[in-house]
Design an enzyme around this catalytic site. Structure first.
Site, short mmCIF file in Angstrom:
data_model
loop_
_atom_site.label_atom_id
_atom_site.label_comp_id
_atom_site.label_asym_id
_atom_site.label_seq_id
_atom_site.Cartn_x
_atom_site.Cartn_y
_atom_site.Cartn_z
N ASP A 13 0.81 -1.23 0.00
CA ASP A 13 0.00 0.00 0.00
C ASP A 13 0.83 1.27 0.00
O ASP A 13 0.42 2.30 0.54
CB ASP A 13 -0.97 0.02 1.21
CG ASP A 13 -1.91 -1.16 1.19
OD1 ASP A 13 -2.25 -1.63 0.08
OD2 ASP A 13 -2.29 -1.63 2.28
N LYS A 16 1.93 2.15 -5.12
CA LYS A 16 2.47 1.57 -6.37
C LYS A 16 1.56 1.88 -7.55
O LYS A 16 2.03 2.22 -8.63
CB LYS A 16 2.62 0.04 -6.22
CG LYS A 16 3.58 -0.38 -5.13
CD LYS A 16 3.59 -1.88 -4.94
CE LYS A 16 2.31 -2.45 -4.37
NZ LYS A 16 1.99 -2.03 -3.00
N GLY A 40 -4.68 -4.06 -3.86
CA GLY A 40 -5.64 -2.99 -4.15
C GLY A 40 -4.82 -1.78 -4.53
O GLY A 40 -4.15 -1.20 -3.69
N HIS A 41 -4.81 -1.44 -5.81
CA HIS A 41 -3.98 -0.35 -6.31
C HIS A 41 -4.87 0.81 -6.73
O HIS A 41 -5.73 0.65 -7.60
CB HIS A 41 -3.10 -0.83 -7.47
CG HIS A 41 -2.10 -1.87 -7.04
ND1 HIS A 41 -1.21 -2.46 -7.91
CD2 HIS A 41 -1.83 -2.40 -5.82
CE1 HIS A 41 -0.45 -3.32 -7.24
NE2 HIS A 41 -0.82 -3.31 -5.98
N GLN A 225 1.84 -6.04 -3.34
CA GLN A 225 2.30 -6.20 -1.95
C GLN A 225 3.61 -5.42 -1.74
O GLN A 225 3.83 -4.45 -2.44
CB GLN A 225 2.46 -7.68 -1.58
CG GLN A 225 1.15 -8.45 -1.45
CD GLN A 225 0.51 -8.83 -2.78
OE1 GLN A 225 1.11 -9.46 -3.61
NE2 GLN A 225 -0.73 -8.44 -2.98
N SER A 414 5.71 12.11 -4.22
CA SER A 414 4.27 12.25 -4.38
C SER A 414 3.71 13.11 -3.25
O SER A 414 4.00 12.87 -2.07
CB SER A 414 3.63 10.86 -4.41
OG SER A 414 2.23 10.97 -4.46
P1 GDP Z 1 -0.76 0.44 -3.56
O1 GDP Z 1 -1.38 -0.83 -3.11
O2 GDP Z 1 0.71 0.47 -3.31
O3 GDP Z 1 -1.09 0.79 -4.99
O4 GDP Z 1 -1.39 1.59 -2.64
P2 GDP Z 1 -2.94 1.74 -2.22
O5 GDP Z 1 -3.70 2.23 -3.39
O6 GDP Z 1 -3.43 0.53 -1.54
O7 GDP Z 1 -2.83 2.83 -1.09
C1 GDP Z 1 -2.26 4.08 -1.31
C2 GDP Z 1 -3.29 5.14 -0.97
O8 GDP Z 1 -2.66 6.40 -0.86
C3 GDP Z 1 -4.34 5.31 -2.04
O9 GDP Z 1 -5.55 5.71 -1.45
C4 GDP Z 1 -3.79 6.45 -2.89
O10 GDP Z 1 -4.81 7.17 -3.58
C5 GDP Z 1 -3.15 7.31 -1.84
N1 GDP Z 1 -1.98 8.08 -2.25
C6 GDP Z 1 -0.98 7.74 -3.11
N2 GDP Z 1 -0.03 8.70 -3.12
C7 GDP Z 1 -0.44 9.65 -2.27
C8 GDP Z 1 0.12 10.88 -1.81
O11 GDP Z 1 1.20 11.30 -2.20
N3 GDP Z 1 -0.61 11.58 -0.87
C9 GDP Z 1 -1.80 11.15 -0.40
N4 GDP Z 1 -2.43 11.89 0.52
N5 GDP Z 1 -2.35 10.00 -0.80
C10 GDP Z 1 -1.68 9.25 -1.71
P1 IMO Z 2 -1.00 -4.09 -2.30
O1 IMO Z 2 -0.57 -4.63 -3.64
C1 IMO Z 2 -0.93 -4.60 2.01
C2 IMO Z 2 -1.07 -8.71 3.52
C3 IMO Z 2 -2.29 -9.15 4.27
C4 IMO Z 2 -1.66 -10.14 5.23
C5 IMO Z 2 -0.60 -10.81 4.37
C6 IMO Z 2 -1.03 -12.14 3.75
O2 IMO Z 2 -2.28 -3.35 -2.35
O3 IMO Z 2 0.11 -3.35 -1.66
P2 IMO Z 2 -2.63 -12.75 1.73
O4 IMO Z 2 -4.08 -12.47 1.50
O5 IMO Z 2 -1.75 -12.19 0.68
O6 IMO Z 2 -2.34 -14.18 1.99
O7 IMO Z 2 -2.27 -11.99 3.10
O8 IMO Z 2 -0.28 -9.89 3.35
N1 IMO Z 2 -1.32 -8.16 2.18
C7 IMO Z 2 -1.22 -6.85 1.86
N2 IMO Z 2 -0.98 -5.78 2.64
N3 IMO Z 2 -1.09 -4.44 0.69
C8 IMO Z 2 -1.31 -5.50 -0.10
O9 IMO Z 2 -1.33 -5.42 -1.46
C9 IMO Z 2 -1.43 -6.77 0.48
N4 IMO Z 2 -1.67 -8.02 0.00
C10 IMO Z 2 -1.58 -8.84 1.04
O10 IMO Z 2 -2.90 -8.08 4.95
O11 IMO Z 2 -1.00 -9.46 6.27
MG MG Z 3 -2.92 -1.49 -1.84
#
Ligand code: GDP
Ligand code: IMO
Ligand code: MG
Length: 430
Positions: A13, A16, A40-41, A225, A414
C-alpha cells in the site's frame, strides 16, 4: 530503451498503483508478475478514483497493453467484475489491450474457503490474510495440483481437474476445518462459463514481452504487496505467498534478468502495515491515529484500518538490498504537512545492542525497539511545489535525509493522491 520494475519497499500500500499509472506514459506494456486480488492499487485522475485488484495500473491509458504474467493468481469472477467496471467507465475499449498468460493459476472456490477457515481456526497465530485464497492457490501451484488459465478455458480438461481435486479439498474442509463441502457440478458449471467469457484474453506473456524488447519498446513491471511481505525475504510467516521483490518480475513473466534496467521502490514518507506481524516503528497512540486519519489509511481491498508508524530506515535498507533498488519513489509526503517534528528510525535496539541490519529472526525482530532521529517538519502545505527545488526547504531536507539513511536516491516524490500531484526528480526510463 529501458525496462523498469516497480516494487513496494515496505509492507504494501505504498502507492504503487499511482506511480505505475504515471510511468505508463513511458512504456508500451505494463505487466503484473505476482500476487492476485489481495492487491488494491488506487489511481486518482482528476476527481475520479479507480481501485484495481488484478488488472495492471496502466489500463487507464488507451493503447497501452496490460498483461497478467504467469506469476499471478487469478480469481476469474473478480477479474470479470473488474473488466466490467472499467468498460462502464469508458476504459478498455479494445479487448486486445488486456492479455492473460496461459500459465496463470486460478483461484478456485475451495482456495478461498480454506484460506478463510484456516484464518478463523488459528486464533492468535493467524496471519491476517485478505481471505482471497492467495496462499492455498500458490500451495497448489507449487504442489503441482493447480488449475491454470489454459485449463479453465478448455471445458473437458477443466471438469476433469476439478473432479480430481475436489474430494481432497472437501475432505480437508469438512473433516479438518469444520466447513461445509463444495458442490462439484456447481463449480464446473460456474467456472466453465467464466472460462468461455475470458478465453479471448489468452496470450503468451513471455513471448509478447520479449517481442516488445526486441522492438526496442519499454516494459513496466508492476509489483504487488511489498518487499517485507515477500515469501522468502519478508517477515515470515507474516507474509504473502509470492515473490514480491524485483526477482519475482523475471520468474513471474518469463523475461530474463539481463533485460532489467531499473528497480524503483515505492515507499511512504512513514510506514503502514495491514494484517498481523511485527512492525517495530508502529505507533499505538494519538500520533498513529493522526497519521491514519491524515493519510486515510484504510485498506483498498478489505477496508481494514492500517497500522501506522514512523519511517523505518532499517527495514527500507533491507528492501534496497533485496531488490537491487536503483531509485526510491517517496509518497504521501503531504500527510506529514502539519507536524512540528518528524521521527526517522535509523537503527534498532535489541537487548541493549544496536542493530543496523533488519534481523532475519522474527523472535529478535519482535523485541527490537526503534532508535529515532528527530528532524524538523516543514509545517506547511506542499501543493504549490512543482519540482524538488520548489518544495519547502525542510521538506527537501527530509527527503535528503531519507536518501542518506537508505542509501538510495529519490526519483519521484508524491504530494497527493492525484496523478497531477507528483514531482518527477529523475525519469528511470532515461
Ligand atoms: P498500492 O497498493 O501500493 O497501490 O497503494 P494503495 O492504493 O493501496 O494505497 C495508497 C493510498 O494512498 C491510495 O488511497 C492512494 O490514492 C493514496 N496516495 C498515493 N499517493 C499519495 C500521496 O502522495 N498523498 C496522499 N495523501 N495519498 C496518496
Ligand atoms: P498491495 O498490492 C498490504 C497482507 C495481508 C496479510 C498478508 C497475507 O495493495 O500493496 P494474503 O491475503 O496475501 O495471503 O495476506 O499480506 N497483504 C497486503 N498488505 N497491501 C497488499 O497489497 C497486500 N496483499 C496482502 O494483509 O498481512
Ligand atoms: Mg494497496
Amino acid at each position: 530503451m529501458a525496462n523498469v520494475i516497480i516494487v513496494g519497499a515496505q509492507w504494501g500500500d505504498e502507492g504503487k498503483g499511482k506511480v505505475v499509472d504515471i510511468y505508463t506514459e513511458y512504456a508500451k506494456d505494463v505487466v503484473r508478475y505476482q500476487g492476485g486480488n489481495n492487491a488494491g492499487h488506487t489511481l486518482v485522475v482528476g476527481n475520479e478514483k479507480t481501485v484495481l485488484h488484478l488488472i495492471p495500473s496502466g489500463i487507464l491509458h488507451e493503447g497501452k497493453r496490460c498483461i497478467i504474467g504467469n506469476g499471478v493468481v487469478l480469481d476469474p469472477k473478480v477479474f470479470l467484475e473488474e473488466i466490467d467496471k472499467l468498460k462502464k467507465k469508458g476504459y478498455l475499449k479494445n479487448d486486445s489491450q488486456l492479455v492473460v498468460d496461459g500459465n496463470v493459476h486460478i483461484i478456485m472456490p475451495y482456495h478461498k474457503a480454506i484460506d478463510i477457515a484456516r484464518e478463523s481456526n488459528s486464533g492468535a497465530r493467524k496471519i491476517g490474510t485478505t481471505g482471497r485464497g492467495i496462499g492455498p492457490t500458490y500451495e497448489d501451484k507449487v504442489g503441482r495440483r493447480g488449475i491454470r488459465f489454459i485449463d479453465l478455458i478448455r471445458p473437458e480438461i477443466f471438469a476433469r481437474k476439478v473432479k480430481e481435486m475436489l474430494p481432497e479439498k472437501n475432505f480437508l474442509l469438512e473433516k479438518m476445518l469444520g466447513c461445509p463441502t463444495l458442490d462439484e457440478s456447481a463449480i464446473i458449471e460456474e467456472y466453465s462459463a467464466y472460462g468461455q467469457l475470458l478465453s479471448k484474453y489468452l496470450g503468451n506473456a513471455s513471448k509478447l514481452l520479449n517481442q516488445s524488447i526486441s522492438e526496442g519498446q519499454n516494459i513496466l513491471f508492476e509489483g504487488a504487496q511489498g518487499s517485507l511481505l515477500d515469501v522468502d525475504h519478508g517477515t515470515y510467516p507474516y507474509v504473502t505467498s509470492s515473490s514480491t521483490i524485483a526477482g519475482g518480475a523475471c520468474t513471474g513473466t518469463g523475461v530474463g534478468p539481463r533485460f532489467i534496467d531499473a528497480v524503483v521502490g515505492i515507499s511512504k514518507a512513514y510506514v503502514t502495515r495491514v494484517g498481523e506481524g511485527p512492525f517495530p516503528t508502529e505507533l499505538n497512540d494519538e500520533m498513529g491515529e493522526k497519521l491514519r486519519q491524515a493519510g486515510q489509511e484504510f485498506g483498498a481491498t478489505t477496508g481494514r484500518p492500517r497500522r501506522c508508524g514512523w519511517f523505518d530506515a532499517v527495514a527500507l535498507r533491507e528492501a534496497v538490498r533485496t531488490n537491487g533498488m536503483t531509485g526510491l519513489a517517496i509518497t504521501k509526503m503531504d500527510v506529514l504537512n502539519d507536524l512540528e517534528t518528524i521521527k526517522i528510525c535509523t537503527a534498532y535496539s535489541y537487548r541493549g545492542e544496536m542493530l543496523e541490519d533488519f534481523p532475519q529472526d522474527l523472535e529478535v525482530l519482535k523485541e527490537c525497539k526503534p532508535v529515532y532521529e528527530e528532524v524538523d517538519g516543514w509545517n506547511c502545505d506542499l501543493s504549490k511545489a512543482t519540482s524538488f527545488e520548489t518544495l519547502p526547504e525542510k521538506a527537501q531536507d527530509y527527503l535528503k535525509k531519507l536518501e542518506q539513511v537508505t542509501g538510495c536516491p529519490a526519483v519521484l516524490v508524491s504530494i497527493g493522491p492525484r496523478r497531477s500531484e507528483t514531482i518527477q526528480v529523475k525519469n528511470p526510463f532515461n
